[in-house]
Design a protein around this motif. Structure first.
Motif, mmCIF file in Angstrom:
data_model
loop_
_atom_site.group_PDB
_atom_site.id
_atom_site.type_symbol
_atom_site.label_atom_id
_atom_site.label_comp_id
_atom_site.label_asym_id
_atom_site.label_seq_id
_atom_site.Cartn_x
_atom_site.Cartn_y
_atom_site.Cartn_z
ATOM 1 N N ALA A 72 113.717 20.055 -3.966
ATOM 2 C CA ALA A 72 112.383 19.470 -3.884
ATOM 3 C C ALA A 72 112.504 17.976 -3.588
ATOM 4 C CB ALA A 72 111.636 19.686 -5.202
ATOM 5 N N ALA A 73 111.740 17.505 -2.603
ATOM 6 C CA ALA A 73 111.830 16.109 -2.197
ATOM 7 C C ALA A 73 111.212 15.202 -3.250
ATOM 8 C CB ALA A 73 111.128 15.902 -0.854
ATOM 9 N N ARG A 74 111.964 14.195 -3.662
ATOM 10 C CA ARG A 74 111.460 13.173 -4.573
ATOM 11 C C ARG A 74 112.252 11.894 -4.322
ATOM 12 N NH1 ARG A 74 113.989 17.185 -7.925
ATOM 13 N NH2 ARG A 74 112.069 18.069 -8.710
ATOM 14 N N ARG A 75 111.693 10.777 -4.633
ATOM 15 C CA ARG A 75 112.348 9.509 -4.361
ATOM 16 C C ARG A 75 112.870 8.888 -5.647
ATOM 17 N NH1 ARG A 75 112.791 11.219 -0.118
ATOM 18 N NH2 ARG A 75 112.067 10.442 1.892
ATOM 19 N N VAL A 76 113.995 8.188 -5.539
ATOM 20 C CA VAL A 76 114.525 7.409 -6.649
ATOM 21 C C VAL A 76 114.628 5.961 -6.188
ATOM 22 C CG1 VAL A 76 115.821 9.344 -7.624
ATOM 23 C CG2 VAL A 76 116.922 7.841 -5.963
ATOM 24 N N ARG A 77 114.649 5.050 -7.135
ATOM 25 C CA ARG A 77 114.836 3.643 -6.802
ATOM 26 C C ARG A 77 116.327 3.335 -6.945
ATOM 27 N NH1 ARG A 77 111.173 -0.677 -9.789
ATOM 28 N NH2 ARG A 77 109.634 0.419 -8.486
ATOM 29 N N PRO A 78 117.063 3.243 -5.834
ATOM 30 C CA PRO A 78 118.519 3.099 -5.902
ATOM 31 C C PRO A 78 118.939 1.789 -6.570
ATOM 32 C CG PRO A 78 117.811 3.731 -3.685
ATOM 33 C CD PRO A 78 116.585 3.323 -4.437
ATOM 34 N N VAL A 79 120.059 1.850 -7.254
ATOM 35 C CA VAL A 79 120.693 0.654 -7.813
ATOM 36 C C VAL A 79 121.639 0.095 -6.748
ATOM 37 C CG1 VAL A 79 122.186 -0.257 -9.616
ATOM 38 C CG2 VAL A 79 120.556 1.581 -10.151
ATOM 39 N N PRO A 80 121.387 -1.086 -6.221
ATOM 40 C CA PRO A 80 122.260 -1.627 -5.157
ATOM 41 C C PRO A 80 123.724 -1.652 -5.588
ATOM 42 C CG PRO A 80 120.291 -2.974 -5.394
ATOM 43 C CD PRO A 80 120.279 -2.001 -6.550
ATOM 44 N N GLY A 81 124.600 -1.161 -4.693
ATOM 45 C CA GLY A 81 126.025 -1.172 -4.959
ATOM 46 C C GLY A 81 126.533 0.004 -5.761
ATOM 47 N N ARG A 82 125.641 0.874 -6.222
ATOM 48 C CA ARG A 82 126.106 2.040 -6.981
ATOM 49 C C ARG A 82 126.437 3.170 -6.010
ATOM 50 N NH1 ARG A 82 122.986 3.371 -12.277
ATOM 51 N NH2 ARG A 82 124.255 1.549 -12.860
ATOM 52 N N VAL A 83 127.641 3.715 -6.137
ATOM 53 C CA VAL A 83 128.175 4.726 -5.220
ATOM 54 C C VAL A 83 128.419 6.014 -5.999
ATOM 55 C CG1 VAL A 83 129.996 5.253 -3.557
ATOM 56 C CG2 VAL A 83 129.372 2.860 -4.016
ATOM 57 N N LEU A 84 128.023 7.134 -5.428
ATOM 58 C CA LEU A 84 128.353 8.431 -6.030
ATOM 59 C C LEU A 84 129.299 9.170 -5.092
ATOM 60 C CD1 LEU A 84 128.001 10.407 -8.348
ATOM 61 C CD2 LEU A 84 126.049 11.399 -7.126
ATOM 62 N N HIS A 85 130.565 9.314 -5.522
ATOM 63 C CA HIS A 85 131.565 10.061 -4.772
ATOM 64 C C HIS A 85 131.464 11.534 -5.170
ATOM 65 C CE1 HIS A 85 133.927 6.567 -3.255
ATOM 66 N NE2 HIS A 85 133.465 5.977 -4.354
ATOM 67 N N LEU A 86 131.263 12.409 -4.217
ATOM 68 C CA LEU A 86 131.215 13.848 -4.469
ATOM 69 C C LEU A 86 132.516 14.459 -3.973
ATOM 70 C CD1 LEU A 86 128.125 12.888 -3.356
ATOM 71 C CD2 LEU A 86 127.636 15.197 -4.148
ATOM 72 N N VAL A 87 133.310 15.001 -4.903
ATOM 73 C CA VAL A 87 134.648 15.487 -4.567
ATOM 74 C C VAL A 87 134.881 16.870 -5.161
ATOM 75 C CG1 VAL A 87 135.616 13.163 -4.364
ATOM 76 C CG2 VAL A 87 135.669 14.333 -6.573
ATOM 77 N N THR A 88 135.942 17.508 -4.733
ATOM 78 C CA THR A 88 136.255 18.863 -5.186
ATOM 79 C C THR A 88 136.853 18.863 -6.584
ATOM 80 O OG1 THR A 88 136.624 19.530 -2.902
ATOM 81 C CG2 THR A 88 137.561 20.949 -4.623
ATOM 82 N N ASN A 89 137.793 17.967 -6.851
ATOM 83 C CA ASN A 89 138.459 17.908 -8.146
ATOM 84 C C ASN A 89 138.866 16.470 -8.415
ATOM 85 O OD1 ASN A 89 140.743 17.704 -6.379
ATOM 86 N ND2 ASN A 89 140.939 19.920 -6.411
ATOM 87 N N GLY A 90 139.446 16.224 -9.586
ATOM 88 C CA GLY A 90 139.757 14.847 -9.906
ATOM 89 C C GLY A 90 140.759 14.726 -11.038
ATOM 90 N N LEU A 91 141.235 13.510 -11.228
ATOM 91 C CA LEU A 91 142.077 13.178 -12.364
ATOM 92 C C LEU A 91 141.233 13.247 -13.635
ATOM 93 C CD1 LEU A 91 143.929 10.074 -10.861
ATOM 94 C CD2 LEU A 91 144.792 12.410 -10.991
ATOM 95 N N PRO A 92 141.816 13.496 -14.787
ATOM 96 C CA PRO A 92 143.242 13.660 -15.075
ATOM 97 C C PRO A 92 143.731 15.091 -14.968
ATOM 98 C CG PRO A 92 142.037 13.619 -17.128
ATOM 99 C CD PRO A 92 141.016 13.462 -16.033
ATOM 100 N N PHE A 93 142.872 16.028 -14.529
ATOM 101 C CA PHE A 93 143.224 17.442 -14.582
ATOM 102 C C PHE A 93 143.907 17.949 -13.324
ATOM 103 C CE2 PHE A 93 139.328 17.137 -17.292
ATOM 104 C CZ PHE A 93 139.992 17.226 -18.492
ATOM 105 N N LYS A 94 143.778 17.252 -12.226
ATOM 106 C CA LYS A 94 144.390 17.672 -10.974
ATOM 107 C C LYS A 94 145.082 16.460 -10.358
ATOM 108 C CE LYS A 94 145.010 20.466 -7.366
ATOM 109 N NZ LYS A 94 145.786 21.715 -7.425
ATOM 110 N N HIS A 95 146.414 16.546 -10.198
ATOM 111 C CA HIS A 95 147.178 15.450 -9.618
ATOM 112 C C HIS A 95 147.640 15.851 -8.225
ATOM 113 C CE1 HIS A 95 147.655 12.757 -13.153
ATOM 114 N NE2 HIS A 95 147.389 13.878 -13.805
ATOM 115 N N ALA A 96 147.105 15.189 -7.216
ATOM 116 C CA ALA A 96 147.466 15.449 -5.822
ATOM 117 C C ALA A 96 147.062 14.214 -5.020
ATOM 118 C CB ALA A 96 146.748 16.696 -5.300
ATOM 119 N N GLY A 97 147.475 14.171 -3.754
ATOM 120 C CA GLY A 97 147.090 13.048 -2.917
ATOM 121 C C GLY A 97 145.582 12.865 -2.854
#
Length: 482
Positions: A72-97
């Protein structure tokens, strides 16, 4: 804590039920990995047998025709400089390049004044056999958010839709100014759905072409395989629809542009290292002694995932030839993967027993430089697979930062890293005799010390995570996110 435990086992049960419908061995493998560590260690042989029989989850055909999930379309007021990285897996549970790159970029962005957050794929880490139900971890000062519903729906389309729904709730709470998904297309498609709902720009980071990686691990499959083509099309769609595409090197950029993405919308953000990686190496004598390597032995080796396209067999054959010639060389193979058992057997057949070829298995990332200190030459004997021609790996960059000369297969992606006669050698792939000849020449040459120093200087100049963070910051600025 009890609430988290309940969530873990509820989620694991839903995943196991779905796996049973696809592959009972994968379902059983998940169950073993969820056992308490003391019990899991006692059934290690069972886990290895299950891992050998479980089918690898390959690229599935496009779910629901490849349609994006709809929010559903809705707007948010972004916080300048805030980044959301969307990834498959991450530390500390998965160690890979992949996970190291995510973490190092985020840490460097934080040091550069940005506010990065990471969110992993729905179900992680429980779907990987880690019974941890906490929704948030802070790793190196970077918040890592987990999407852990009580029940994972069955079917790729349903899972993707639920992933987008939970990620949408996180967006409403965090209010990022930019969405930064990284390969694969599942992360990209969720980010594009979030853009449609919240009006946020999407920077899609292409870290590899996983459909091509899959081909190297799927004997008998080719470029006309329907699942390969479906996966390729989904990746290409994410590239074309993103506001900006980041990738690791020139060969990868050329491939992305060939898929219809304007060159001005593709930015190279290479693999890199921390400043600490450029410090002098520790004394290698203790590790040499522990591994049974004499002080005057030459050591050629690598730090790598042991998969078919890494070409470790070529290095073993070359090492056997060098020893036949009387060259006092040892091979050091640091890492693990599906080829480890087969490579160990090959080493035995080639007469590389009694420590002539040392397989350490996986080692903690913090200890990698201790093994670099043992090496005289770092080897990257990748095969001439399409994925190897395109994708620039992280491990040789780390080796160059440690002051090691690199001997690598003569492939476009590796030629971006290794400058023959300056930082190392480029050798025809899958040619053990040529590898033996070139390695013998390099091992007995003083040039390898000079080349190692030049390699370190190049990495220090061009390939630090701080420099990468600066590049991404400017890219976000161009999109109006700061």
């Amino acid at each position: 804590m009890s609430r988290h435990i309940t969530r873990v086992f509820s989620l694991a049960a839903s995943v196991a039920w779905g796996e049973l419908r696809q592959d009972p061995f994968r379902a059983a493998l998940l169950g073993v990995r969820l056992l308490p560590p003391p019990v899991r260690r006692r059934v290690g042989a069972v886990e290895r047998r299950l891992a050998g029989r479980a089918r690898a989850a390959g690229p599935a055909a496009a779910p629901s025709g490849g349609r994006m999930p709809v929010l559903a379309a809705r707007r948010v007021r972004p916080v300048p400089g805030r980044v959301l990285h969307l990834v498959t897996n991450g530390l500390p549970f998965k160690h890979a390049g992949y996970t190291v790159r995510t973490q190092k970029i985020a840490e460097a962005q934080r040091a550069a004044g940005l506010d990065p957050h990471v969110v992993t794929r729905i179900g992680f880490p429980v779907t990987q056999g880690v019974p941890d139900g906490r929704p948030l971890h802070t790793v190196g000062g970077v918040p890592q958010h987990r999407l852990l519903p009580r029940w994972l729906p069955y079917g790729q389309a349903a899972v993707l839709a639920r992933n987008a729904e939970l990620a949408g709730r996180l967006v409403e709470r965090l209010r990022p100014a930019v969405l930064h998904p990284a390969t694969d297309h599942g992360n990209g498609r969720v980010a594009l759905a979030l853009r449609a709902a919240y009006g946020l720009p999407v920077v899609y980071e292409v870290r590899g072409f996983l459909e091509d990686t899959w081909l190297t691990q799927a004997p008998g499959r080719g470029g006309a395989d329907p699942t390969y083509l479906a996966r390729r099309e989904l990746e290409t769609r994410c590239m074309r629809e993103a506001d900006l595409v980041l990738t690791l090197g020139a060969a990868m950029k050329a491939e992305i542009v060939a898929r219809g993405v304007p060159a001005e919308r593709v930015l190279i953000v290479p693999n890199a290292v921390d400043e600490e990686f450029l410090a002098p190496l520790p004394d290698g004598a203790p590790v040499r002694a522990r591994l049974g390597i004499a002080p005057d032995d030459f050591v050629v080796g690598t730090v790598s995932s042991l998969t078919p396209h890494e070409g470790i067999g070529t290095l073993l054959h070359a090492g056997a030839e060098l020893r036949r010639r009387g060259v006092p060389v040892r091979l050091l193979i640091v890492g693990d993967g599906p080829e480890r058992a087969a490579l160990g057997e090959l080493a035995g057949r080639l007469g590389l027993g009694d420590g002539a070829a040392v397989f350490t298995g996986r080692v903690p990332y913090a200890q990698v430089r201790e093994f670099h200190a043992v090496l005289d030459v770092f080897a990257v004997p990748r095969t001439d697979a399409r994925v190897c021609r395109l994708v620039t790996p992280l491990k040789p960059v780390e080796a160059m930062a440690s002051g090691l000369p690199v001997a690598a297969s003569d492939l476009p992606a590796l030629a971006e890293l290794v400058k023959p006669g300056e930082t190392g050698l480029l050798i025809p792939p899958s040619s053990p005799q040529t590898w033996a000849d070139e390695l013998e020449s390099l091992l007995y040459s003083r040039k390898r010390y000079e080349w190692g120093e030049v390699a370190r200087e190049i990495v220090a100049r061009d390939r630090t995570w701080a420099r990468v963070a600066s590049t991404t910051r400017e890219a976000y600025r161009a999109l109006g996110c700061l």
